[in-house]
Design a protein around this motif. Sequence first.
Motif, PDB file in Angstrom:
ATOM      1  N   ALA A 130       1.992  29.268  11.500  1.00 18.53           N
ATOM      2  CA  ALA A 130       3.334  28.753  11.218  1.00 18.53           C
ATOM      3  C   ALA A 130       4.016  29.575  10.132  1.00 18.53           C
ATOM      4  N   LEU A 131       3.265  29.928   9.093  1.00 14.79           N
ATOM      5  CA  LEU A 131       3.855  30.712   8.010  1.00 14.79           C
ATOM      6  C   LEU A 131       4.227  32.116   8.461  1.00 14.79           C
ATOM      7  N   LYS A 132       3.475  32.686   9.394  1.00 13.08           N
ATOM      8  CA  LYS A 132       3.824  34.015   9.917  1.00 13.08           C
ATOM      9  C   LYS A 132       5.173  33.976  10.637  1.00 13.08           C
ATOM     10  N   ILE A 133       5.438  32.871  11.329  1.00  7.39           N
ATOM     11  CA  ILE A 133       6.719  32.733  12.029  1.00  7.39           C
ATOM     12  C   ILE A 133       7.861  32.643  11.018  1.00  7.39           C
ATOM     13  N   LEU A 134       7.624  31.955   9.900  1.00  4.17           N
ATOM     14  CA  LEU A 134       8.681  31.710   8.922  1.00  4.17           C
ATOM     15  C   LEU A 134       8.739  32.734   7.799  1.00  4.17           C
ATOM     16  N   GLU A 135       7.788  33.691   7.778  1.00  3.67           N
ATOM     17  CA  GLU A 135       7.797  34.652   6.681  1.00  3.67           C
ATOM     18  C   GLU A 135       8.985  35.591   6.808  1.00  3.67           C
ATOM     19  N   GLN A 156      17.840  41.684  11.642  1.00  5.04           N
ATOM     20  CA  GLN A 156      16.392  41.683  11.876  1.00  5.04           C
ATOM     21  C   GLN A 156      15.817  40.273  11.839  1.00  5.04           C
ATOM     22  N   GLN A 157      16.208  39.499  10.823  1.00  2.65           N
ATOM     23  CA  GLN A 157      15.672  38.143  10.676  1.00  2.65           C
ATOM     24  C   GLN A 157      16.123  37.257  11.827  1.00  2.65           C
ATOM     25  N   LEU A 158      17.383  37.375  12.238  1.00  2.00           N
ATOM     26  CA  LEU A 158      17.883  36.582  13.368  1.00  2.00           C
ATOM     27  C   LEU A 158      17.177  36.965  14.662  1.00  2.00           C
ATOM     28  N   ARG A 159      16.932  38.250  14.867  1.00  2.00           N
ATOM     29  CA  ARG A 159      16.224  38.684  16.078  1.00  2.00           C
ATOM     30  C   ARG A 159      14.803  38.138  16.121  1.00  2.00           C
ATOM     31  N   GLN A 160      14.129  38.138  14.967  1.00  2.00           N
ATOM     32  CA  GLN A 160      12.769  37.601  14.917  1.00  2.00           C
ATOM     33  C   GLN A 160      12.770  36.098  15.187  1.00  2.00           C
ATOM     34  N   LEU A 161      13.728  35.378  14.592  1.00  2.77           N
ATOM     35  CA  LEU A 161      13.820  33.939  14.834  1.00  2.77           C
ATOM     36  C   LEU A 161      14.131  33.653  16.300  1.00  2.77           C
ATOM     37  N   GLU A 162      14.951  34.492  16.902  1.00  3.61           N
ATOM     38  CA  GLU A 162      15.269  34.332  18.329  1.00  3.61           C
ATOM     39  C   GLU A 162      14.032  34.617  19.182  1.00  3.61           C
ATOM     40  N   ALA A 163      13.303  35.681  18.864  1.00  2.00           N
ATOM     41  CA  ALA A 163      12.102  36.032  19.629  1.00  2.00           C
ATOM     42  C   ALA A 163      11.034  34.944  19.525  1.00  2.00           C
ATOM     43  N   ASP A 164      10.998  34.249  18.389  1.00  2.00           N
ATOM     44  CA  ASP A 164      10.017  33.178  18.191  1.00  2.00           C
ATOM     45  C   ASP A 164      10.479  31.844  18.764  1.00  2.00           C
ATOM     46  N   GLY A 165      11.683  31.791  19.330  1.00  2.00           N
ATOM     47  CA  GLY A 165      12.159  30.567  19.970  1.00  2.00           C
ATOM     48  C   GLY A 165      12.737  29.545  19.011  1.00  2.00           C
ATOM     49  N   ILE A 166      13.102  29.969  17.813  1.00  2.00           N
ATOM     50  CA  ILE A 166      13.639  29.041  16.815  1.00  2.00           C
ATOM     51  C   ILE A 166      15.171  29.039  16.840  1.00  2.00           C
ATOM     52  N   VAL A 167      15.751  30.204  17.104  1.00  2.00           N
ATOM     53  CA  VAL A 167      17.206  30.359  17.125  1.00  2.00           C
ATOM     54  C   VAL A 167      17.635  30.785  18.521  1.00  2.00           C
ATOM     55  N   GLU A 169      16.002  23.290  20.038  1.00  2.00           N
ATOM     56  CA  GLU A 169      15.465  21.959  19.729  1.00  2.00           C
ATOM     57  C   GLU A 169      14.188  22.090  18.901  1.00  2.00           C
ATOM     58  N   TRP A 170      13.348  23.047  19.266  1.00  2.00           N
ATOM     59  CA  TRP A 170      12.103  23.276  18.529  1.00  2.00           C
ATOM     60  C   TRP A 170      12.411  23.731  17.093  1.00  2.00           C
ATOM     61  N   GLY A 171      13.427  24.558  16.934  1.00  2.00           N
ATOM     62  CA  GLY A 171      13.833  24.992  15.605  1.00  2.00           C
ATOM     63  C   GLY A 171      14.376  23.834  14.780  1.00  2.00           C
TER      64      GLY A 171
END
Length: 127
Positions: free
Chosen positions: A35-40, A76-87, A105-107
Amino acid sequence: MTRTDKKVGYSPKGKLAAPAHDYTRETAASGVESALKILEGRWKLVILFHLFGGRVMRFSDLERAIPDVSQKMLIQQLRQLEADGIVHRTVYPQVPPKVEYRLTEWGQDLCPALDALLGWAAARPKA
């Protein structure tokens, strides 16, 4: 209350309560690490707080809301959040380009967990 040296069980109330898990110390540590890797990332949590509550923001709105972030880092941060399904990113085919961001919804399900983290930090004893 469950002792952490035995098993860590967490059954939150609300819509997250569906999958009840019994974690061992090792699986709990591994899950938290994942979880922390996704949010780092320095700006990811700041971005999330701006998008909580079903808020939809254009890229330029996020730039103004977070003045200390560079355009490159925000992308970069938005792309990572999008790739992880949060944004979720919506691109409108127009000139000039219009791009909007919102939480999936998951985000959005992160809100209670991060709210609890804020409460925990606020309750820190003063040294």
